[in-house]
Design an enzyme around this catalytic site. Structure first.
Site, short mmCIF file in Angstrom:
data_model
loop_
_atom_site.label_atom_id
_atom_site.label_comp_id
_atom_site.label_asym_id
_atom_site.label_seq_id
_atom_site.Cartn_x
_atom_site.Cartn_y
_atom_site.Cartn_z
N ASP A 121 42.95 49.85 -9.56
CA ASP A 121 42.47 49.50 -10.89
C ASP A 121 42.72 48.01 -11.10
O ASP A 121 43.85 47.52 -10.89
CB ASP A 121 43.21 50.31 -11.95
CG ASP A 121 42.58 50.15 -13.33
OD1 ASP A 121 41.66 50.91 -13.63
OD2 ASP A 121 43.02 49.24 -14.06
N ASN A 162 37.23 41.17 -20.34
CA ASN A 162 35.98 41.50 -21.03
C ASN A 162 35.99 41.00 -22.46
O ASN A 162 35.00 40.42 -22.96
CB ASN A 162 35.74 43.01 -21.01
CG ASN A 162 34.78 43.42 -19.90
OD1 ASN A 162 34.03 42.62 -19.38
ND2 ASN A 162 34.83 44.70 -19.55
N HIS A 188 31.24 40.49 -21.37
CA HIS A 188 30.93 41.50 -20.35
C HIS A 188 30.25 40.91 -19.11
O HIS A 188 30.38 41.46 -18.02
CB HIS A 188 30.05 42.59 -20.96
CG HIS A 188 30.78 43.45 -21.94
ND1 HIS A 188 31.68 44.42 -21.56
CD2 HIS A 188 30.76 43.47 -23.30
CE1 HIS A 188 32.17 45.02 -22.62
NE2 HIS A 188 31.63 44.47 -23.70
N ASP A 227 31.42 41.74 -15.49
CA ASP A 227 30.53 42.23 -14.43
C ASP A 227 30.65 41.38 -13.17
O ASP A 227 30.62 41.89 -12.05
CB ASP A 227 29.07 42.23 -14.91
CG ASP A 227 28.80 43.31 -15.94
OD1 ASP A 227 29.66 44.20 -16.10
OD2 ASP A 227 27.72 43.27 -16.58
N GLU A 242 36.60 49.91 -14.04
CA GLU A 242 37.18 48.93 -13.12
C GLU A 242 38.05 49.60 -12.06
O GLU A 242 38.90 48.96 -11.43
CB GLU A 242 38.01 47.90 -13.91
CG GLU A 242 39.26 48.45 -14.57
CD GLU A 242 39.03 49.04 -15.95
OE1 GLU A 242 40.01 49.14 -16.72
OE2 GLU A 242 37.87 49.39 -16.27
#
Length: 302
Positions: free
Chosen positions: A177, A185, A190, A194, A220
């Site tokens: 993770d 974010n 975002h 990404d 994630e």
């Protein structure tokens, strides 16, 4: 008006043969002239692609009348009968050749139709294969990261476990993770999040062995599979990956990319059937992942 050169050539050939026939007929009345007319000129004349029934009748009638005109002094019924029979025979042959030619053209047309249909079919097959490959890819690849999606990576894990039971050995499974991803974010947007996912996924894909597998498990979170690998070696691989991505340069943004992970080892020597259960395996790895996060993140628990 479009002039067809082939038609002109055929017409010239036709009239040339007609004139030659007249010359041979009236100038060489011996056996040589008859042979040349019967076996060379007339067959070429009547098998021409420009000859039809109307033309044949006109030419034949013309020959009869020309013969009467030039031979009026000794014309008899027998002579006329031979002349008419001669041309009638070739008229029949011409009709046979015309029919064969028509059949041949029909066959060529059908062959071309079949060829066109075959090409169209091949094109449709290729399009179907492209669509099938696209759908297969969509069903197995995560759109954002271009690595295996959750369904595909789980099916790969099932396959590796079945292979482990049949062939023996060891298998390691890790859940990873990305640390503080929500903060990245929220702070940078975002699109930056990404970009982090895509870059990290690409590094995982490049730096793992060909026999290893990685997939986006959700958000994630990532799932890694290490076939024929003992726990210590899997941890070493993960430590190298963790160290590598922590040095990513995200300027002008000021954040580091690290991850936490939980790793479990599956041994074929295990006597407990539940040790090969996928849900149990993933649950064990997930529990270790949360321990890593509780212990300060940027670490691997096993």
């Amino acid at each position: 008006m479009v002039i067809n050169k082939n038609v002109i050539k055929e017409e010239i050939k036709l009239w040339t043969l007609y004139v030659l026939y007249l010359i041979m007929y009236f100038s060489f009345r011996d056996k040589i002239g008859i042979i040349i007319n019967q076996f060379i000129i007339l067959p070429m004349f009547y098998t021409s692609s420009r000859v039809n029934y109307g033309r044949c009748l006109v030419y034949m009638s013309g020959m009869v009348f020309i013969n009467l005109y030039f031979n009026y002094s000794f014309v008899d019924t027998e002579h006329l009968s031979i002349l008419i029979a001669e041309h009638s025979t070739f008229l029949i042959l011409a009709s046979i050749f015309a029919k064969l030619s028509w059949v041949n053209e029909e066959l060529r047309g059908e062959k071309k139709k079949i060829s066109d249909l075959n090409m169209d079919l091949q094109s449709r097959i290729r399009e179907a294969q492209k669509l099938e490959n696209k759908l297969r890819k969509q069903s197995s690849v995560d759109e954002l990261t271009q690595i295996s999606n959750r369904r595909h990576i789980q099916s790969l894990l099932e396959f590796e476990i079945e292979k482990l039971i049949m062939t023996g050995g060891k298998l390691c499974v890790a859940l990873l993770d990305i640390d503080n991803f929500k903060e990245i974010n929220d702070k940078y947007g975002h699109l930056v999040g990404d970009e982090v996912l895509k870059r990290v996924s690409e590094e995982f894909r490049i730096r793992l062995r060909k026999v290893d597998s990685v997939g986006r498990y959700g958000g994630e979170e990532f799932l890694m599979i290490f076939p024929f690998t003992i726990l210590e070696d899997a941890v070493k691989v993960l430590e190298r990956l963790k160290d590598h991505i922590s040095h990513f340069n995200w300027e002008p943004r000021s954040f580091r990319t690290t991850f936490s992970a939980g790793v479990v080892e599956i041994n074929e020597a295990s006597e407990e059937e539940e040790d090969f259960d996928i849900e149990r395996i993933l649950s064990r790895a997930d529990n270790l992942l949360y321990i890593a996060k509780d212990n300060g993140r940027n670490r691997i628990e096993f």
